[in-house]
Design a protein around this motif. Sequence first.
Motif, PDB file in Angstrom:
ATOM      1  N   SER A  65       0.860  -1.179   0.000  1.00 32.01           N
ATOM      2  CA  SER A  65       0.000   0.000   0.000  1.00 32.01           C
ATOM      3  C   SER A  65       0.897   1.229   0.000  1.00 32.01           C
ATOM      4  CB  SER A  65      -0.891   0.025   1.244  1.00 32.01           C
ATOM      5  OG  SER A  65      -1.789  -1.051   1.207  1.00 32.01           O
ATOM      6  N   GLY A 104      -9.729  -4.859   1.169  1.00 30.24           N
ATOM      7  CA  GLY A 104      -8.428  -5.372   1.572  1.00 30.24           C
ATOM      8  C   GLY A 104      -8.236  -5.320   3.071  1.00 30.24           C
ATOM      9  N   THR A 105      -7.293  -6.126   3.543  1.00 29.69           N
ATOM     10  CA  THR A 105      -6.912  -6.154   4.951  1.00 29.69           C
ATOM     11  C   THR A 105      -5.450  -5.763   5.047  1.00 29.69           C
ATOM     12  OG1 THR A 105      -8.456  -7.961   5.378  1.00 29.69           O
ATOM     13  CG2 THR A 105      -6.717  -7.613   7.004  1.00 29.69           C
ATOM     14  N   LEU A 106      -5.151  -4.756   5.860  1.00 24.19           N
ATOM     15  CA  LEU A 106      -3.772  -4.343   6.077  1.00 24.19           C
ATOM     16  C   LEU A 106      -3.107  -5.345   7.012  1.00 24.19           C
ATOM     17  CD1 LEU A 106      -1.932  -2.028   5.171  1.00 24.19           C
ATOM     18  CD2 LEU A 106      -2.545  -0.841   7.274  1.00 24.19           C
ATOM     19  N   THR A 113      -1.137  -5.020   1.917  1.00 24.69           N
ATOM     20  CA  THR A 113      -2.573  -5.267   1.910  1.00 24.69           C
ATOM     21  C   THR A 113      -2.833  -6.606   1.255  1.00 24.69           C
ATOM     22  OG1 THR A 113      -3.073  -2.902   1.808  1.00 24.69           O
ATOM     23  CG2 THR A 113      -4.807  -4.402   1.104  1.00 24.69           C
TER      24      THR A 113
END
Length: 136
Positions: A65, A104-106, A113
């Motif tokens: 990201s 998305g998941t960080l 991400t």
Amino acid sequence: MTDTSVGRQDTERRRIRLHLLGFLLFAPLLACAGPELTPGYSRDAVQPVVVQAGTAGEARIRFVSPPETLYYAAGVSYRVTSDALQVVIDRCPIHGDCTTMAKGTLLDDGRTTEVSVPIDGRRLVMLHTDGEQPLP
């Protein structure tokens, strides 16, 4: 003697009505042919992009990201073509509305991400502002 021009006019009117009805019925389907994908990041800004097998019928995509103050990489949007699943990383404003197909998941490193997308044997292609990137 009969006037056949009246019969031809009625036939022509029916044909026009039928074409108009067909257009009105199928126009909404054309609008749903696929989402407009607008890349928000260049290839270098999100590298490395890594694909891993996920659960059945899914692929996990990981990307960096980019550090930004007013925007963030919210997730991805995608569309299916005849032979590929085209994917773009959605660039969204920090304050404001954002639409993304797969959020998305960080991850714990604070930079990467991860997002899952459906895959059905088609090849994956990431679309960037500066071109396409085939994903293995």
